[in-house]
Write a protein that holds these residues in place. Structure first.
Motif, PDB file in Angstrom:
ATOM      1  N   THR A   1      26.812-121.667  33.644  1.00  0.00           N
ATOM      2  CA  THR A   1      27.549-121.494  34.900  1.00  0.00           C
ATOM      3  C   THR A   1      28.946-122.107  34.806  1.00  0.00           C
TER       4      THR A   1
ATOM      5  N   VAL B   1      12.951-124.355  37.087  1.00  0.00           N
ATOM      6  CA  VAL B   1      14.355-124.554  37.434  1.00  0.00           C
ATOM      7  C   VAL B   1      14.865-125.887  36.881  1.00  0.00           C
TER       8      VAL B   1
ATOM      9  N   ASN C   1      15.087-125.635  32.873  1.00  0.00           N
ATOM     10  CA  ASN C   1      16.240-124.852  32.408  1.00  0.00           C
ATOM     11  C   ASN C   1      17.570-125.336  33.009  1.00  0.00           C
ATOM     12  N   ARG C   2      17.524-126.541  33.625  1.00  0.00           N
ATOM     13  CA  ARG C   2      18.728-127.011  34.308  1.00  0.00           C
ATOM     14  C   ARG C   2      19.928-127.144  33.359  1.00  0.00           C
TER      15      ARG C   2
ATOM     16  N   ASN D   1      21.297-123.673  32.216  1.00  0.00           N
ATOM     17  CA  ASN D   1      21.874-122.901  33.329  1.00  0.00           C
ATOM     18  C   ASN D   1      23.183-123.514  33.823  1.00  0.00           C
ATOM     19  N   ASN D   2      23.212-124.854  33.902  1.00  0.00           N
ATOM     20  CA  ASN D   2      24.441-125.523  34.339  1.00  0.00           C
ATOM     21  C   ASN D   2      25.579-125.297  33.336  1.00  0.00           C
TER      22      ASN D   2
ATOM     23  N   SER E   1      23.726-125.060  24.349  1.00  0.00           N
ATOM     24  CA  SER E   1      24.527-124.370  25.372  1.00  0.00           C
ATOM     25  C   SER E   1      25.762-125.144  25.807  1.00  0.00           C
TER      26      SER E   1
ATOM     27  N   THR F   1      20.271-114.213  28.647  1.00  0.00           N
ATOM     28  CA  THR F   1      19.049-114.773  29.236  1.00  0.00           C
ATOM     29  C   THR F   1      18.959-116.235  28.817  1.00  0.00           C
ATOM     30  N   THR F   2      18.686-117.119  29.764  1.00  0.00           N
ATOM     31  CA  THR F   2      18.605-118.549  29.436  1.00  0.00           C
ATOM     32  C   THR F   2      17.151-118.999  29.327  1.00  0.00           C
TER      33      THR F   2
ATOM     34  N   SER G   1      27.833-121.930  24.698  1.00  0.00           N
ATOM     35  CA  SER G   1      28.002-120.979  25.806  1.00  0.00           C
ATOM     36  C   SER G   1      29.125-119.996  25.508  1.00  0.00           C
TER      37      SER G   1
END
Length: 801
Positions: A67, A56, A59-60, A63-64, A13, A87-88, A18
């Motif tokens: 974002t 959380v 998947n940090r 997700n970071n 990612s 979807t992550t 991403s």
């Protein structure tokens, strides 16, 4: 191979992963984005009392990364709501979900051992028949799939996206030793049709096609800059828009991409291409090694070839690296007599002959750099590609060049290119010499609207494949011309459909363009079935010719200005109320008058990369070509029972008042510029004219009926006008807007409210056009408006006064 891609998994990612995930979301595909699980808690997680087992935390990273990507500018996604298609997850808890996808794309760190481990894990869950590809930029594809099953290897290859994935069109497809031909064929078509890419099937050679030629070109300049005693500014001046390259040219591009990225690929080429005749050029010059040691990597570290600093007065200044002293200094202007000779040459392709004929340092630079480039690309066939057009396609789509190396060579002249190479001590590949001896004098030709290229094995001109879905205006302009003036060319696209193509500078809309548009409608109504307004320039149109407006206003020729404005309005109304279907095909910047034209067409076929908006406030006026009227009309059509109609109207008002411009065609729906159910978006700009033609033909053949002029537009009068005036007064008092901004806003308010009518009333389009024109003309008499127009003409930037 009949395969439908409904869901993809992107493994990794980072910036590239991403970006790829976002682009698949752009085209409506569901995406599973996975990355590794963190091995330790960060400070925030410790403070919250979280553990490594919490979802959380696990998947940090993914997700970071996502974002950060979604917040970046320019955005990787057409519309923020499209992010819901992603979807992550992580590679431990969620890897089994790859069994549900149609295509797995690996985008992890560029290390063979790590990639092989990832593929080993993926194969445990991947269902047979699933496409699996790597986005590697340099690791040989043949090594990655070693030890994998036959089904894995049959469906495995490289798919190299260029960063940023949304904006750069190159999509290199690199087969592995056992890749099935139908897989390559499918990916080639999918990349072009669905992803909007230029698909190029490359060979499994170091850095493939785009980076092999691109890095050579940059490294060649790195060595040349010292040899010729040139500055960073001089090279960027010579290698930017003047030769059809991005504004970032050479050194600024390296700063944006990152010096570490460039060095990684250059070192890989130096190590893996020992037999390359230009092997020594891939060795990094001393100044690059110094920059790497100092961590001057470009934008990511705050300094590279350029460095932004704040002066004592608080103003920002861009400093430039002096390559001799390796210290930063103030920027120097770069001027060359040769470049002055090209100022009147609008088409980039026509400049190359002048540039290589220069008698100054610029001429020397172009002769040296083009000689080296021509020799290098000729020797890369058949090593990296069997077909020369693939090299041109890769450089245009991957590096933003307007013309590829062989196209530039053609523009200079095949023999002239050989003469320059000889004088610079460069040798072409043997096939070029044989080609000339056989009587060939160009690498490309056009026949019956199609492009042909010189095929080396057959020693003949072959049709460039994949053109059947495209209409290339450059190829048909001369043979299919129906009418031409200084502002437009009208072409017959066949099947009863005409196309009007702007030919003015920046595709601005002035009297000649409007006359051409009226002529096109006349011709279409008499002898054809439909009209498209479309072009294949960098931008659709930057709007009305404000230079002409400025001159009329300064000379106080208000009657002429009134007539010119009315002609614009009347022409827009002809677009809407002609007896044949009209289609606008906007792309790139579509501002002001270009936006108004699109809103008055029967249908818009917009490229996804369309940046469209009514920006007239920036030059001190309101939209005067029907844009203000159109927004009042569209607000009226949006009113529904029990609506707070003032709120609906206010949204349209604010879109003009804030000069909002969409960052994609999809955002234009939110602004009310494109209309759902009527206007459509195409991802591949190359298909745009052909798609518009298909719609025009369909509309004509299914019984197009001339629309009835509107007399039922509900305007709110004093009720709306009062609200707007109170709002602008408050904004001026709070210093959010200037006094002149308020004056412009109040004029717009008057038009969109339908004047100061005592109650809501139904009015005609012509009524609104008349008060729109009156407001526009009154603003053209204002000194501050003229200051804004003059500032825009001089600097290209809006003035707030």
């Amino acid at each position: 191979m009949n395969k439908h891609i409904e869901k993809v998994a992107v493994i990794g990612s980072g910036i590239m992963g991403s970006g790829i995930a976002c682009h698949f979301a752009n085209i409506g595909v569901e995406v599973l984005l996975l990355d590794i699980v963190p091995r330790e808690l960060d400070d925030k997680e410790k403070a919250k009392g979280l553990t490594l087992e919490d979802k959380v935390v696990r998947n940090r990273l993914v997700n970071n990364s996502l974002t950060t990507a979604l917040k970046s500018k320019p955005s990787p996604i057409y519309h923020q709501k499209f992010a819901s298609r992603i979807t992550t997850g992580n590679l431990e808890d969620d890897i089994a979900k790859v069994a549900e996808v149609d295509w797995i794309i690996e985008v992890v760190v560029e290390r063979l051992d790590i990639k092989q481990k990832v593929f080993e894990n993926l194969e445990k869950y991947r269902k047979p028949g699933t496409l699996i590809t790597s986005n590697t930029s340099g690791i040989p594809i043949k090594f990655m799939s070693e030890g994998r099953s036959d089904d894995f290897q049959k469906h495995f290859c490289g798919t190299h996206f260029f960063n940023p994935a949304r904006y750069l069109k190159l999509f290199e497809i690199i087969p592995g030793p056992k890749t099935a031909p139908e897989v390559l064929e499918f990916l080639n078509g999918y990349g072009e049709k669905f992803l909007g890419k230029t698909s190029v099937v490359a060979k499994d050679t170091p850095a493939f096609i785009g980076n092999r030629i691109g890095i050579f070109s940059i490294q060649s300049l790195f060595h040349m800059v010292k040899e010729m005693g040139m500055t960073v500014e001089e090279v960027d001046k010579l290698t930017g828009p003047v030769i059809g390259r991005p504004k970032s040219a050479t050194f600024r591009t390296v700063d944006v991409v990152g010096m570490d990225t460039l060095v990684h690929v250059a070192n890989g080429l130096y190590e893996n291409c020992p037999k390359d005749e230009k092997h020594g050029l891939f060795k990094l010059p001393d100044f690059i090694n110094t920059m790497m040691e100092n961590k001057w990597l470009g934008s990511k570290t705050g300094q590279g070839f350029y460095k932004k600093v704040k002066g004592k007065d608080g103003k920002s200044e861009i400093l430039t690296l002096d390559l001799d002293s390796m210290e930063y200094r103030s920027k120097k202007s770069a001027k060359f007599a040769t470049l002055e000779l090209t100022k009147t040459i609008d088409k980039v392709v026509d400049r190359f002959k002048v540039l290589v004929g220069g008698k100054d340092k610029a001429g020397d630079f172009y002769r040296k750099s083009f000689a080296a480039l021509f020799a290098y690309v000729s020797h890369r066939i058949p090593e990296i590609s069997d077909e020369l057009y693939k090299i041109d396609d890769a450089m245009k789509a991957g590096f933003g060049w307007e013309h590829g190396p062989f196209q530039i060579w053609d523009a200079i002249g095949l023999q002239k290119g050989l003469d320059i190479m000889k004088s610079e001590g460069e040798e072409p590949a043997a096939w070029v010499t044989e080609m000339v001896a056989a009587g060939m004098d160009s690498f490309y030709s056009v026949k019956e609207g199609a492009s042909y290229f010189y095929d080396i094995p057959s020693k003949s001109m072959l049709k460039v494949p994949g053109q059947d879905a495209f209409i290339i205006l450059d190829n048909i302009r001369k043979s299919n011309e129906v009418f031409k003036n200084s502002g437009v060319v009208i072409e017959d696209l066949g099947d009863g459909i005409l196309n009007l193509e702007f030919q003015s500078k920046m595709n601005t809309i002035g009297g000649d363009v409007l006359a051409g548009l009226n002529k096109a409608i006349d011709l279409a109504e008499k002898d054809f079935q439909g009209l498209i307004v479309g072009n294949q320039g960098a931008n659709f149109s930057v709007g009305a010719n404000i230079g002409m407006i400025f001159m009329m206003a300064v000379e106080q020729e208000y009657d002429e200005l009134n007539m010119a404005t009315k002609m614009f309005q009347d022409t827009m109304m002809r677009m809407r109320y002609s007896s044949i279907p009209t289609i606008s095909a906007p792309h790139g910047m579509t501002l002001g008058g270009g936006c108004e034209l699109s809103m008055h067409a029967d249908k818009v076929v917009a490229a996804a990369e369309t940046y469209i908006g009514l920006v007239e406030f920036g030059v001190g006026v309101i939209p005067g070509g029907g844009g203000s009227k159109e927004f009042a009309l569209r607000a009226s059509d949006t009113f529904k029972k029990n609506d707070v109609e003032l709120n609906v109207l206010q949204e349209y008002f604010m879109t003009i008042g804030m000069a909002k411009v969409s960052t994609s065609a999809y955002e234009a729906y939110d602004l009310g510029i494109l209309q759902k159910g009527k206007d459509i978006v195409v991802v591949n700009k190359d298909r745009q004219i052909a798609t518009a033609k298909a719609y025009a033909k369909l509309m004509a053949e299914t019984g197009y009926t001339k629309p009835v002029k509107r007399k039922d537009i509900k305007v709110l009068g004093k009720q709306a006008l009062g609200m707007f005036l109170v709002g602008t007064d408050a904004m001026e008092a709070s210093h959010f807007i200037s006094e002149h901004d308020q004056k412009i806003a109040n004029k717009l308010a008057y038009v969109m409210a339908g004047g100061d009518l005592s109650e809501p009333t139904l009015v005609s389009e012509q009524y609104l056009l008349d008060i729109e024109r009156e407001a526009f003309l009154s603003l053209c008499t204002e000194r501050k408006t003229l200051e804004r127009i003059q500032h825009m003409l001089k600097t290209g930037k809006p003035l707030r006064n």
